[in-house]
Structure formats: structure tokens, C-alpha cells
Design a protein around this motif. Structure first.
Motif, PDB file in Angstrom:
ATOM      1  N   ALA B   6       0.846  -1.194   0.000  1.00 37.45           N
ATOM      2  CA  ALA B   6       0.000   0.000   0.000  1.00 37.45           C
ATOM      3  C   ALA B   6       0.881   1.243   0.000  1.00 37.45           C
ATOM      4  O   ALA B   6       1.888   1.306   0.715  1.00 37.45           O
ATOM      5  CB  ALA B   6      -0.914   0.013   1.223  1.00 37.45           C
ATOM      6  N   THR B   7       0.482   2.244  -0.764  1.00 37.04           N
ATOM      7  CA  THR B   7       1.300   3.463  -0.826  1.00 37.04           C
ATOM      8  C   THR B   7       1.408   4.129   0.547  1.00 37.04           C
ATOM      9  O   THR B   7       2.383   4.818   0.829  1.00 37.04           O
ATOM     10  CB  THR B   7       0.719   4.470  -1.844  1.00 37.04           C
ATOM     11  N   GLU B  15       4.541   9.512  -6.667  1.00 31.49           N
ATOM     12  CA  GLU B  15       5.534   9.059  -7.641  1.00 31.49           C
ATOM     13  C   GLU B  15       6.730   8.399  -6.945  1.00 31.49           C
ATOM     14  O   GLU B  15       7.208   7.340  -7.369  1.00 31.49           O
ATOM     15  CB  GLU B  15       6.000  10.249  -8.499  1.00 31.49           C
ATOM     16  N   GLU B  16       7.191   9.005  -5.868  1.00 32.81           N
ATOM     17  CA  GLU B  16       8.313   8.424  -5.125  1.00 32.81           C
ATOM     18  C   GLU B  16       7.942   7.056  -4.545  1.00 32.81           C
ATOM     19  O   GLU B  16       8.751   6.123  -4.533  1.00 32.81           O
ATOM     20  CB  GLU B  16       8.741   9.378  -4.004  1.00 32.81           C
ATOM     21  N   LYS B  17       6.723   6.927  -4.087  1.00 27.25           N
ATOM     22  CA  LYS B  17       6.269   5.657  -3.525  1.00 27.25           C
ATOM     23  C   LYS B  17       6.241   4.569  -4.599  1.00 27.25           C
ATOM     24  O   LYS B  17       6.677   3.429  -4.368  1.00 27.25           O
ATOM     25  CB  LYS B  17       4.871   5.835  -2.921  1.00 27.25           C
ATOM     26  N   LEU B  18       5.722   4.925  -5.777  1.00 28.56           N
ATOM     27  CA  LEU B  18       5.654   3.937  -6.857  1.00 28.56           C
ATOM     28  C   LEU B  18       7.055   3.486  -7.259  1.00 28.56           C
ATOM     29  O   LEU B  18       7.311   2.290  -7.447  1.00 28.56           O
ATOM     30  CB  LEU B  18       4.930   4.532  -8.070  1.00 28.56           C
ATOM     31  N   ARG B  19       7.968   4.440  -7.357  1.00 30.88           N
ATOM     32  CA  ARG B  19       9.328   4.084  -7.768  1.00 30.88           C
ATOM     33  C   ARG B  19      10.009   3.193  -6.717  1.00 30.88           C
ATOM     34  O   ARG B  19      10.710   2.239  -7.046  1.00 30.88           O
ATOM     35  CB  ARG B  19      10.164   5.337  -8.022  1.00 30.88           C
ATOM     36  N   ASP B  27       5.105  -6.371  -7.304  1.00 31.50           N
ATOM     37  CA  ASP B  27       4.336  -6.540  -8.533  1.00 31.50           C
ATOM     38  C   ASP B  27       3.217  -5.513  -8.641  1.00 31.50           C
ATOM     39  O   ASP B  27       2.727  -5.237  -9.729  1.00 31.50           O
ATOM     40  CB  ASP B  27       3.701  -7.937  -8.565  1.00 31.50           C
ATOM     41  N   GLY B  28       2.776  -4.999  -7.494  1.00 34.27           N
ATOM     42  CA  GLY B  28       1.654  -4.064  -7.537  1.00 34.27           C
ATOM     43  C   GLY B  28       1.586  -3.209  -6.296  1.00 34.27           C
ATOM     44  O   GLY B  28       2.382  -3.365  -5.361  1.00 34.27           O
ATOM     45  N   VAL B  29       0.644  -2.264  -6.344  1.00 28.94           N
ATOM     46  CA  VAL B  29       0.438  -1.384  -5.194  1.00 28.94           C
ATOM     47  C   VAL B  29      -1.063  -1.272  -4.913  1.00 28.94           C
ATOM     48  O   VAL B  29      -1.897  -1.471  -5.802  1.00 28.94           O
ATOM     49  CB  VAL B  29       0.985   0.044  -5.439  1.00 28.94           C
ATOM     50  N   GLU B  30      -1.350  -0.956  -3.648  1.00 27.21           N
ATOM     51  CA  GLU B  30      -2.671  -0.449  -3.291  1.00 27.21           C
ATOM     52  C   GLU B  30      -2.520   1.056  -3.264  1.00 27.21           C
ATOM     53  O   GLU B  30      -1.623   1.559  -2.573  1.00 27.21           O
ATOM     54  CB  GLU B  30      -3.072  -0.861  -1.873  1.00 27.21           C
ATOM     55  N   ILE B  31      -3.349   1.787  -3.943  1.00 30.55           N
ATOM     56  CA  ILE B  31      -3.235   3.245  -3.885  1.00 30.55           C
ATOM     57  C   ILE B  31      -4.202   3.792  -2.845  1.00 30.55           C
ATOM     58  O   ILE B  31      -5.419   3.584  -2.918  1.00 30.55           O
ATOM     59  CB  ILE B  31      -3.460   3.891  -5.265  1.00 30.55           C
ATOM     60  N   PHE B  32      -3.626   4.441  -1.880  1.00 30.26           N
ATOM     61  CA  PHE B  32      -4.393   5.066  -0.814  1.00 30.26           C
ATOM     62  C   PHE B  32      -4.943   6.377  -1.375  1.00 30.26           C
ATOM     63  O   PHE B  32      -4.201   7.165  -1.965  1.00 30.26           O
ATOM     64  CB  PHE B  32      -3.445   5.319   0.358  1.00 30.26           C
ATOM     65  N   GLU B  33      -6.224   6.574  -1.173  1.00 30.20           N
ATOM     66  CA  GLU B  33      -6.897   7.707  -1.822  1.00 30.20           C
ATOM     67  C   GLU B  33      -6.208   9.046  -1.558  1.00 30.20           C
ATOM     68  O   GLU B  33      -6.025   9.855  -2.460  1.00 30.20           O
ATOM     69  CB  GLU B  33      -8.353   7.760  -1.349  1.00 30.20           C
ATOM     70  N   LEU B  49       2.451   5.611 -15.426  1.00 29.74           N
ATOM     71  CA  LEU B  49       3.706   5.543 -14.684  1.00 29.74           C
ATOM     72  C   LEU B  49       3.863   4.175 -14.022  1.00 29.74           C
ATOM     73  O   LEU B  49       4.918   3.532 -14.123  1.00 29.74           O
ATOM     74  CB  LEU B  49       3.747   6.654 -13.622  1.00 29.74           C
ATOM     75  N   ALA B  50       2.803   3.724 -13.371  1.00 26.34           N
ATOM     76  CA  ALA B  50       2.865   2.416 -12.712  1.00 26.34           C
ATOM     77  C   ALA B  50       3.167   1.338 -13.751  1.00 26.34           C
ATOM     78  O   ALA B  50       4.028   0.471 -13.538  1.00 26.34           O
ATOM     79  CB  ALA B  50       1.559   2.120 -11.979  1.00 26.34           C
TER      80      ALA B  50
END
Lengths: 620, 620
Positions: B6-7, B15-19, B27-33, B49-50
Motif C-alpha cells: 500500500a502506498t 511518484e516516489e512511492k511507486l518508484r 508486482d503491484g500497489v494499493e493506492i491510498f486515496e 507511470l505504474a
């Protein structure tokens, strides 16, 4: 009344703690056993040192898990107690704190506990020691003060009484009114601690998050009033376990503690029934309620000052006067007055730090009275600006170093505006929507160690009331925020601190500061600012998409907000609209707010978005 | 299995979290609103980007307070949901997390909630979105997973399933075995978080103190095994709210998170029933259990090295060999081997920092296997010491920068001792009680941000088991300590950290380190040391007075302890005697311990006395 503090409330060695307590003007200390055990000073040396510092040793503490035990254990406990009583004679301490047994195998039998405590009191009597029995909030069998008193009454020995601790009583929402029914001479000791309201295990809450009276959420005045009504005449003693105080400068903590007790004692004297005949309560000069900010001073180096001026002009401020002898400009807009200083007023040389709020001018009806009160509350006085050309303003240093000036309201004397006698411009900028602008609040990042101290500083000097803490998620960690405001208007101040003491935000020099201006048309203000060539802090489109999901704001309103970087909040009483300017030197920014209805907050719900936008701005 | 995070578990911008997540191999992320709302990137840009980083967006979260509401509210909530589903289509996220209603006015009516969630699922279906309904531990009506599943079953819609979160289930001591009865295809998502056992409000616990699996006190392997047994095939996803992680370097946190999941996945493969046929579980090389310390390396500048040598000699160590090519000395006493290096092994120049532990040599049966395992656990490999004259040892960097070398047990290869081929002295010092000395434990102060990471590092690489945290009161603040030890002997390591990140202790460079040696006669060791002219750390007489009150130690024993600065602890299983040397450069000290019976602790009860004595020593 006698004022004491527990050594556990302060950092350092036992000797450092004693010196800090004496310097702050305390009459006595409670010596926490671990502090003595870890000290190279033998008990008699501690007694001599305390004596030479003018400190009595009012309590030795604590003795644990004494009562409600079997016979064999009782005998062992009595031997242990006897050794401690002998030590107390060396130490010159005549009262020992005995906490109710918190061991899982404590026996819940009042008659047995009373008989065992009576044995303890008989032993104590031989040493001239008194036993103060306290119900711990997490005691196994005894955890209410009324219960501890029943047992003391049953034991019926002159050397046995109760110790009342505000934390153990108020943390459990116990009714302190029953204290009035305890004979005052049987209340052997009174320990005072405040605490923020927290939903957590009471033992952890007690051991880590206590604070000084006036810094938390408990009604210590009401509590202590019950104790005085019972006839208690012993010390008001602070026993505060606090992780931050344990790690902070002991002298500052001790002064903060004394400020707290001074305010408490004063408030007791103002209780409806008036002062107790049995004790003498020292009083402070009456609080002088400020009506608002006379001015806020900003210091900046030359290039940063230029950026500040550009922003101020775009917000409709006009540079109306210069100081007659210093490089300080007066900028006005409606009732809002800002001083722009490119000299460090404390150092006398050109300011070379980031643009910063360096002083708050607070308008009070009686500046002399306010100064007197501040002095008695141990606010550090700053050197006065006394050269003949300048008005005779008094100032004190807030815990973060900001100078706080006491200014006369309206036309009162001394009139600081007389120093700004060189007119330089028009009263307002043409073509810019002015509106009735005032300083709504000032937001100041605090040094980690001094957040509670700062809150008590503004509360005690100006009678401001603190809100509950709010936590906000910045991209680089959580920020805690506490707003203080007068009950009937007056200046508002918002204190921020890093939840973890780390990084730039841990350091007051690096933390953000802002000046929030209120107006009655935030859109007009934003549009005028943009027309003047200054952009607001850009707010992500995603914010406005979310706003569309969760509010009934009209699409054209949302579009106007988006264009102007305006954020929105509401509560049951009203609405809040606000936008931000860019940040100067990574430190100082301005906010323009519009309050409608009875909205009394600060838009904390939008802080995470604002802080992320500021980070993006800084990265550009 | 797919691995997600989760971000909200990481610091920085979206963006920094995804990188950071991509760099760590997720493999993936949960995006926190809130992360999306505060981002300048529009949803489609986030998706792109993801995608370019190889990350899927496995969950959009959370949607709150949807069900158990009145009709008017339901219609508003559906409109809000519809807007979020449209956003998810842009974002490329096909699953939304809907938390059980935590509002005080939530209606406790399963049929109503089921009907309302069915409406939500029907709407979601039109957007190709699945709704994962999760019971929050503090949900108003629904706060148990079994209850959330009953409602989902009742709603009976293919686009509605449950989300299981280990924290919400294990924090309430709910039995996770019932998860096996939920059809795997109705478990739409699995969120994993560990947490230390804490007695506090579950919401605060959840929002501030979660940690990665293996860092806390929950059985995540057992929990996840139930979920796999139910037939779940979705991602293992970490949702960790942690104040420290929020403020730490996102890349390090992401690597720590991946280490945690890697270890968890491996442990699932080792569960008694073996791997599930439905999912592929990646395995690690089998853990290689170290038998102890092959060596501990200390670096010191010249004068400090002289002081270390004086102490080592007085403790009975002998300088037996020199390294064949470097200024490193081998000191031995019994089974304990210390390397004394006056060159910084990492920098290649003369060491100019305070005397420090720079490397741990860990004796393992299979060094190659241990290196392989460490690599897969993302332990940063250190450059190998490869010149022909030296043995080919592999090393990794612990989170505090200490080098950890994998050494062969006994006569195994590579034999690092072969490098120490220059004999310089006798095998032991004459006249000094030698006894069977071993390295009992090494105590290392950790950087504030990396305490949990360090614990997981030693646990995952060497199979050490962490004890509960202990808190100790130093004169300048609280210190948290966590010991790790093998189940059947092997090396012990004690990690310490400042509870508040501040002052010298916040910085690993400034925090104390120590090497504890065990022997079978602590008095003989202390007396031999004193006879050699080295005094132990002086312990206050007050400590021994207190010992007389609370133990049955004989007076002559206490006197001998006092003379030798020996401290004492005991538990139900045995006794512990220990003394300390002076501290070199304010950083490094030695301890000598004697364990009797089954005592398995570290004398934490005496730590406050020791730290006060060290402060007094430093002030002299």
C-alpha cells in the motif's frame, strides 16, 4: 502553598535535577527511588545538597506491592520497609509513598490490607516517618481513592494517611468531589499531573504521556479545589512521567513546571468560593485579554524580503511607513499590520536566515499588567528597545524564540506606531480588492522538546484556550498541530510539531511558519493576487475531483476554486475557504482565509494536500 | 504469489512511492486515496507511470461509511461511489476496498447492509470494478470478518467479496481458522500487517504502530496459511501504517517490506501441509543456523586502540596473531575472538571515528547457502576482500552499517583464521583466570529509522528469535531494547534505540555499543581485571543498599559485588551477575556476564543504573 516536583519529572542525574528544581524556585522535591539508587551521592550528601539549595525532601517514592500479601511476604516487606525508613532518616524525608499492590496475586481483603498497613505505620512511627497510601489506577484490588481511604480509616493509625494523585483519579473518570469528605489532616500528600485525553492502557498513559497542569485535558483546578476544601495544607507536588521531559533540558522543564503550578495556584484563588482560610494562595496579576495582533514582524534577507514585498503587494498590502531609525518597513492592509525587517532584531546585524516570523505584537488593554504577569510566569524578558527614538515596548521570548511584544490597544501608550513616522506610500494599493483584512492566525513550527511548553506559554500569558491536538500526514511524516484561541476573539496561534523528532521539521529553524489573513471574499483576494502577477500554491486537480464526490459545491464554484487554488472545509457550524501563497526560503508562506457561519477551525483536513503541494513546489 | 504494498506504507509523493515499490521488486500497489488526491499526477498518468514501472494497481482504498445508512444517504453514497469507479477505470484499478461503517450512527441491520452493498456491487459491475468489503476492528456494527462474510454471502453478487486484513482480525484475538470456510474466490483481497502487542485503543494501534510481518507479535504465517487453504490466489499485500516508516527513506522501507514478504512466503511453503496446489510459493534456501560468533571486529584510532588493548589484556585476552597484510590484530580468550583494526575496512584509511564494532563474524555450517539466502532477502552485499592473500569471505551490511561476515564453523572453508598467520604472542596471559570465555552477546545502538528493519534482518538471515521490547530510563531519555537469540544457542544480539529520535542517541554513530563476554566466575574475572590495573565501571553504593533490601544475598557477597562493580539480576529460572568496563571514546564498552540456572535475559533491570554510571563517568 509549598511547591514541589518529583525528580522523575526532570532529566539528568539526581544532582542536576535538584539544581534545576531549585533554580526554578521550587520549595521541595519528591525523590524517586531509582534516581537515588543510580546516584553516586549517599543519602546524607543528597540531604545536604538539597538543604544548601533550599529544597526540602517532601516525599520518598515509591514503595510497591506492600499490602494484601501473605504473612511470610509481609515480614519480608516489613524488613524491606525498615531499611527504607532508615535510609529516609539519613535523607531527611519524612513521608513515604506506598502504592496499592498491583501484583496479580494481591489479595482483595480490606481488613487484611488495613492490618498490614497498620503494622507498616507502627514501624514507620519509630523512625518518625509517615506513610502515604495511594490507590494506583491499575491497582489489583485497590484502584479508587475512596477505597484507599476506607482502608486507611480502618487501619486508624496517626502515621498512616492517603496520597492523592490527580492522574490516578481523573484518568478513571472518578468523581473527585468525594475528596471533600476526607479529613484534611489524613491527606498526607497531593501529587498533580495533567494528561491529554487518550484512549490507551492507563499504565502506559500514566508512564509516558503525563504533562504539567494546564497542558492536558484534565480539570486540575476543580480537582485541587476539592483537596483544599478537605483541609489539605501540604505541598502542591508535580509527579509527571513524560517521555519528552525525560529527554529535555531539565532547567527549562523545571521552569515550565513552575509556570504550570503558578497558574494553577492563581486559578485556585479565583475559584468561586474564594481562597481557603487554611492555606495562603499566591495570586497573579489578573490576566489581560488581548484583542488581537497589533503586528507580526517578519525578518528576511534582501532578496527574500523582495519576494515577501511582492506577495504583500499582490495581497493588497501597502508599505505605508518606515521605521525612523531602523531598516524596518510597516505594511498595512485594513487592520492587518506587518513589519518587514531585514535586520535581525536580536543580533543587530543583517538577517541571513530564511524568511521568518521573528516577533508577534499582541494588543492588550494593559501592557504593564501583562508584563508583570508574564514575569511572574517566568517568561524570559527580552532586552528592551530603549533608545530615545523608540517606544518603550516590553517583550518576552516564547519557547521557540519568537519575541512577543505587549502593545497597547488602539491609541494606548506606549504607541509603537509612533516609531514608524516616515510615510512612504499610499494607505492602500489602488485597484486591489482590500476588504476588511485582519490577521486570522499565525502558524509556528515548534522545537520538538517545547511543544507543550509553548502551549502553556500562550495559555498562561494571554488566557488562550488550546484545542485538541490534530495529526496531519505530511509526505515526510506526521505533524501534530494544536491551535490556541481566545474565548471571545483575540489572537489565534497554531503550534505545529513533528510527531517524531527528526529531520528538518524537528528543528524550529527548519519548520514552516505562516501568517493567515482573513477576509470576506477569498475569491476576490485570490483573483486580485493573480492579477498582480502572483500565483497561489497550485492545488492538484485530483483534489477538486474528490471535492465533487463528497460535497454539493456547484461546478462553477469548484472551477473558480481550482483556478485560484482555493481549498474548502466545513463543520456543523459553517464553512472555510482558504488559499496559500508560495513559500519563501522554504520556510514562510501566507494564507488567506474566509470564515463563514460559526466555523472555528483551520482547515486541518486540507493540510496533507497543502503539505504535499509545498513539497512539490520545493522540488521544482 | 503476487506481492503488493500500500502506498500509505511508504514516505514521499505518490511518484516516489511507486518508484520505491518497483525498485524493491513489488508486482503491484494499493493506492491510498489521500496519496492520489494530493498528487499532481492525474489518474491516467498514474496508471501509465505504474505500468512503465511494471506495477499493477491492485486496490484503490479506502471507501468509508457506505453501508448501514438511511435511503437518502445511500443515494449520496452511490453517487460518490460512481465517481470513484469512473476514476478507477482511469487508474486501471479493478478492486475497491470498502471498510465497514465506523460512524456512530451506523445501523446494525445485516439485511439492510447486504441490500445496500448489493446495490454498490451492481453499480461497480457496470464499471468492471469489484468491491472488497472489510470489517474494521472498530467498525460500528460490523467488526469481525465472519460478520462481513455473512453480509457478503447474503448480498450474493459476483462483484462483491471480502477483504481480509490480518491486523483487524489478529488485533482482536479473533480466530482466523474460520477463514478456511470462506470460498477462496470470494476473498477478493488480503492485506497483511504485523504489530507489536500493545495495550491501547485498537484504532490508534492500527494507525501508528503496524509493522511488516515478522517485525511484530502476530502469527502471520498461521494466518496467511488459513487464507491460502480457503483457496485465495490474489496478492499478498502489505498495508502498514507506521509513524516511523512514514518518515523514513521510502526505498529502504520498500526493501524491508519485500524482505518481510519473502520470508513470509517461504514460511508458508514450509507449513506442515506443504505448498498449496493453487498458488506458487517461492522458496528461500533453507536457513542456516549459526552456532555463534566466529569473531567480532572493533576499529579504533591509535590511542583508543591502546585503551582497548589494555582492557582486553586485563580481561585475559591475548594478542595471538596479526593479519598477514593489514593492521588487524587477532585477540583470543577461550572461544572468544576479537579483531582489533585500526584501519577503516570500508574506507581503507586510518579509522578516525570513535572505537566501534565494525563487523560481526557469524559461524554457520554452510556459508555459501547463507550468502545465497541473504541475497534473496535483499541484504546489501559488501565488496569482497578478494586480494590473493586473504580468504574469500562474503559479507553483507546490516541496517546500521555493521558488516556481517559468513564464516565457516570449526575447520570449515573458507578459513578466515588463515589470514592471521603471523604469530605474535602466547595463547593466553599468565596469571589471569581464563575460564571458558565466549562472546555472550553484542549490543548495538541502532539508527532510529531502522530498528524494526534491523530486527527483521537478523531474524530473517539467521533465524534468531526476538524478545519483547524492553524500555530503560537513561538520564537523557528512554531507550528501547530488543534482544534476539537463536532457539538453541548461537549468537545473541541486543538492539537498542532511542524512544524519541533525538540527541546523540538518535544517531547510530553516537549510540553506545558493547561486547558482552560470558564466563563462569564473574568475580574472578573482575578481580583479575582489577589486579591488572583496570577498574570496572563504578556502581553507586546506593545500589548495593537497595540490593540488601530486596534480595537475600549474603553481606559478604554484596561486599564483593560492591568492590568489583558487579550487578545482579534474577528471574524464575536463574541468576545473572555482570560488570562493565569503562567506555572507550564514549562509545564502546565491554561487559562480563555469568549466567546461572536457566536465566536467559540481559540484566535490563540494571540498565538505568549502568547508564547513569556511564554518564557520571563521561562527566569526569
Amino acid at each position: 502553598m509549598r511547591r514541589s516536583i518529583a525528580t522523575v519529572s526532570l532529566s539528568g542525574t539526581l544532582e542536576e535535577k535538584l539544581r534545576a528544581a531549585a533554580d526554578a524556585g521550587f520549595d521541595g522535591v519528591e525523590i524517586f527511588e531509582n534516581d537515588l539508587i543510580a546516584s553516586p551521592l549517599r543519602p546524607r550528601r543528597v540531604r545536604d545538597l538539597a538543604g544548601s539549595l533550599g529544597l526540602g525532601i517532601d516525599l520518598y517514592q515509591p514503595f510497591r506491592d506492600f499490602e494484601g500479601v501473605d504473612e511470610a511476604r509481609l515480614e519480608r516487606n516489613l524488613r524491606r520497609a525498615e531499611a527504607k525508613f532508615a535510609l529516609m532518616v539519613e535523607l531527611g524525608a519524612d513521608t513515604i509513598l506506598v502504592c496499592s499492590n498491583a501484583a496479580p496475586d494481591a489479595v482483595d481483603d480490606d481488613a487484611r490490607s488495613a492490618a498490614q498497613l497498620r503494622r507498616l505505620a507502627e514501624t514507620a512511627e519509630r523512625f518518625g516517618v509517615r506513610v502515604a497510601y495511594e490507590a494506583l489506577a491499575w491497582g489489583g484490588a485497590v484502584n479508587r481513592y475512596a477505597h484507599s481511604w476506607r482502608i486507611v480509616e480502618m487501619a486508624d493509625h496517626p502515621s498512616l494517611g492517603v496520597c492523592l494523585d490527580s492522574f490516578h483519579i481523573l484518568s478513571r473518570d472518578d468523581d473527585p468531589a468525594g475528596i471533600r469528605d476526607i479529613p484534611g489532616e489524613k491527606i498526607f500528600f497531593l501529587q498533580l499531573a495533567d494528561a491529554p485525553r487518550m484512549a490507551m492502557d492507563v499504565l502506559q498513559w500514566s508512564r509516558h504521556y503525563r504533562c504539567f497542569p494546564g497542558q492536558g485535558g484534565f480539570d486540575l483546578t476543580g480537582f485541587t479545589d476539592h483537596v483544599l476544601a478537605a483541609g489539605y495544607t501540604g505541598p502542591l507536588s508535580l509527579e509527571v512521567f513524560n517521555d519528552v521531559f525525560r529527554a529535555s533540558d531539565a532547567r527549562r522543564t523545571a521552569a515550565d513546571a513552575m509556570r504550570s503550578l503558578t497558574l494553577l495556584e492563581d486559578s485556585l484563588g479565583r475559584a468561586p468560593e474564594g481562597p481557603r482560610p487554611t492555606v495562603e494562595l499566591r495570586r497573579l496579576p489578573a490576566p489581560t485579554r488581548p484583542s488581537g495582533y497589533a503586528f507580526v514582524e517578519v525578518a528576511a534577507e534582501v532578496e527574500s524580503a523582495r519576494r515577501v514585498r511582492t506577495i504583500l503587494s499582490a495581497l493588497g498590502f501597502a508599505h505605508t511607513h518606515d521605521h525612523r531609525s531602523k531598516p524596518v518597513q510597516l505594511w498595512r492592509h485594513g487592520d492587518a499590520r506587518l513589519l518587514l525587517n531585514s535586520t535581525d532584531p536580536r543580533l543587530g546585524h543583517t538577517w541571513d536566515g530564511p524568511a521568518s516570523v521573528t516577533a508577534l505584537g499582541v494588543a492588550v488593554p494593559d501592557p504593564e499588567g501583562a508584563v508583570d504577569r508574564a514575569g511572574r510566569l517566568l517568561a524570559p524578558a527580552l532586552p528592551r528597545r530603549r533608545d530615545p527614538a523608540e517606544s518603550d515596548l516590553h517583550a518576552v521570548a516564547a519557547p521557540d524564540g519568537t519575541a512577543v511584544f505587549f502593545c497597547a490597544e488602539g491609541e494606548g501608550s506606549p504607541d509603537w506606531t509612533a516609531d514608524f513616522s516616515t510615510p512612504v506610500g499610499r494607505d492602500r494599493v489602488e485597484g486591489v480588492a482590500a476588504g476588511p483584512v485582519t490577521i486570522d492566525h499565525v502558524g509556528l513550527f515548534q522545537p520538538f522538546d517545547h511543544f507543550d511548553e509553548a502551549s502553556l506559554f500562550y495559555r498562561s500569558l494571554f488566557g488562550l484556550t488550546p484545542d485538541e491536538n490534530v495529526e496531519m500526514a505530511a509526505p515526510d511524516g506526521l505533524v501534530r498541530s494544536r491551535a490556541l484561541a481566545g474565548r471571545d476573539g483575540g489572537p489565534r496561534v497554531v503550534l505545529n510539531v513533528s510527531v517524531l523528532s527528526r529531520g528538518a521539521r524537528a528543528d524550529a529553524e527548519g519548520g514552516a511558519q505562516h501568517i493567515a489573513l482573513s477576509c470576506d471574499d477569498v475569491f476576490a483576494a485570490a483573483e486580485a493576487m493573480r492579477a498582480a502577477g502572483v500565483d497561489p500554491l497550485p492545488i492538484p486537480d485530483n483534489y477538486y475531483d474528490d471535492l465533487a464526490c463528497r460535497t454539493d459545491l456547484r461546478p462553477d464554484t469548484r472551477e473558480r476554486m481550482r483556478e485560484n487554488g482555493v481549498l474548502y472545509d466545513r463543520d456543523d457550524d459553517g464553512e472555510f475557504w482558504h488559499f496559500y501563497t508560495a513559500t519563501v526560503d522554504g520556510r514562510l508562506f501566507f494564507e488567506v482565509v474566509q470564515r463563514s457561519g460559526g466555523y472555528d477551525g483551520y482547515g486541518a483536513a486540507n493540510s496533507a494536500v497543502r503539505m504535499a503541494a509545498q513539497r512539490a513546489e520545493a522540488a521544482r
